[in-house]
Design a protein around this motif. Sequence first.
Motif, PDB file in Angstrom:
ATOM      1  N   GLU A 247     -36.515  -5.391 -11.885  1.00 41.23           N
ATOM      2  CA  GLU A 247     -35.663  -5.618 -10.719  1.00 41.23           C
ATOM      3  C   GLU A 247     -34.496  -6.545 -11.054  1.00 41.23           C
ATOM      4  N   ARG A 248     -34.746  -7.528 -11.880  1.00 44.12           N
ATOM      5  CA  ARG A 248     -33.689  -8.465 -12.279  1.00 44.12           C
ATOM      6  C   ARG A 248     -32.568  -7.731 -13.017  1.00 44.12           C
ATOM      7  N   ASP A 249     -32.931  -6.861 -13.960  1.00 47.30           N
ATOM      8  CA  ASP A 249     -31.932  -6.080 -14.692  1.00 47.30           C
ATOM      9  C   ASP A 249     -31.120  -5.203 -13.742  1.00 47.30           C
ATOM     10  N   ARG A 250     -31.803  -4.559 -12.812  1.00 46.23           N
ATOM     11  CA  ARG A 250     -31.104  -3.684 -11.873  1.00 46.23           C
ATOM     12  C   ARG A 250     -30.146  -4.477 -10.982  1.00 46.23           C
ATOM     13  N   GLU A 251     -30.553  -5.649 -10.552  1.00 48.25           N
ATOM     14  CA  GLU A 251     -29.699  -6.471  -9.698  1.00 48.25           C
ATOM     15  C   GLU A 251     -28.506  -7.036 -10.474  1.00 48.25           C
ATOM     16  N   ILE A 252     -28.742  -7.458 -11.703  1.00 46.85           N
ATOM     17  CA  ILE A 252     -27.640  -7.945 -12.540  1.00 46.85           C
ATOM     18  C   ILE A 252     -26.644  -6.817 -12.788  1.00 46.85           C
ATOM     19  N   ASN A 253     -27.146  -5.625 -13.093  1.00 46.62           N
ATOM     20  CA  ASN A 253     -26.272  -4.474 -13.307  1.00 46.62           C
ATOM     21  C   ASN A 253     -25.472  -4.165 -12.039  1.00 46.62           C
ATOM     22  N   ARG A 254     -26.122  -4.182 -10.900  1.00 52.94           N
ATOM     23  CA  ARG A 254     -25.444  -3.906  -9.637  1.00 52.94           C
ATOM     24  C   ARG A 254     -24.328  -4.905  -9.387  1.00 52.94           C
ATOM     25  N   ARG A 255     -24.612  -6.168  -9.595  1.00 53.36           N
ATOM     26  CA  ARG A 255     -23.603  -7.207  -9.366  1.00 53.36           C
ATOM     27  C   ARG A 255     -22.424  -7.045 -10.334  1.00 53.36           C
ATOM     28  N   GLY A 256     -22.714  -6.794 -11.611  1.00 56.27           N
ATOM     29  CA  GLY A 256     -21.649  -6.609 -12.593  1.00 56.27           C
ATOM     30  C   GLY A 256     -20.774  -5.412 -12.282  1.00 56.27           C
ATOM     31  N   GLU A 257     -21.398  -4.295 -11.915  1.00 54.74           N
ATOM     32  CA  GLU A 257     -20.626  -3.101 -11.569  1.00 54.74           C
ATOM     33  C   GLU A 257     -19.804  -3.325 -10.311  1.00 54.74           C
ATOM     34  N   HIS A 258     -20.333  -4.080  -9.385  1.00 57.14           N
ATOM     35  CA  HIS A 258     -19.629  -4.420  -8.149  1.00 57.14           C
ATOM     36  C   HIS A 258     -18.348  -5.190  -8.475  1.00 57.14           C
ATOM     37  N   VAL A 259     -18.461  -6.193  -9.329  1.00 56.87           N
ATOM     38  CA  VAL A 259     -17.287  -6.983  -9.733  1.00 56.87           C
ATOM     39  C   VAL A 259     -16.295  -6.104 -10.491  1.00 56.87           C
ATOM     40  N   GLY A 260     -16.785  -5.267 -11.390  1.00 55.90           N
ATOM     41  CA  GLY A 260     -15.912  -4.362 -12.127  1.00 55.90           C
ATOM     42  C   GLY A 260     -15.138  -3.434 -11.203  1.00 55.90           C
ATOM     43  N   PHE A 261     -15.797  -2.948 -10.162  1.00 54.91           N
ATOM     44  CA  PHE A 261     -15.133  -2.087  -9.182  1.00 54.91           C
ATOM     45  C   PHE A 261     -13.989  -2.829  -8.499  1.00 54.91           C
ATOM     46  N   TYR A 262     -14.235  -4.067  -8.100  1.00 51.39           N
ATOM     47  CA  TYR A 262     -13.180  -4.822  -7.430  1.00 51.39           C
ATOM     48  C   TYR A 262     -12.025  -5.160  -8.365  1.00 51.39           C
ATOM     49  N   VAL A 263     -12.331  -5.489  -9.601  1.00 54.48           N
ATOM     50  CA  VAL A 263     -11.268  -5.759 -10.569  1.00 54.48           C
ATOM     51  C   VAL A 263     -10.420  -4.505 -10.753  1.00 54.48           C
ATOM     52  N   MET A 264     -11.067  -3.363 -10.933  1.00 60.39           N
ATOM     53  CA  MET A 264     -10.328  -2.107 -11.097  1.00 60.39           C
ATOM     54  C   MET A 264      -9.488  -1.806  -9.868  1.00 60.39           C
TER      55      MET A 264
END
Length: 139
Positions: A75-92
């Motif tokens: 669950e920790r890996d999935r949440e970290i991935n979700r947060r990172g992808e979320h930030v990447g989406f906003y940067v893009m």
Amino acid sequence: MSSEEKRTWISAVVGVAVPVAYLAIVLSKVPGTDVSRIAYVGPMLTSIGVGIGAGIVLAVVTAMASPKDADRTDERDREINRRGEHVGFYVMSIVAIVPLALAMAKVEHFWIAHALYLAFVLAALASAAVKIDAYRRGW
């Protein structure tokens, strides 16, 4: 180090090395040259392909080095991935305004393509940085 963190590091290293090499090669031709004459499409597509290929090959090699951890996520890996992808989406989303503005200003395709390429690179690096920070500092 979890397999997800290893893949994130691979993504970060490839995400820096390939664009830097590409930009060093292509942008070195800019001074004193009309940018409309610079052949950048082939090298750009090649760098994108090399980046994808290198990421895949390095991820497979890493998985083969420690096969018991290769597809173990929690669950920790999935949440970290979700947060990172979320930030990447906003940067893009934010940085993509630059190539859009360049297109509206009818700037050379060379600059529009490179602004968009840079937007993708910055989004990937921001995503990787957030993930690495979460893994290193703790969740």
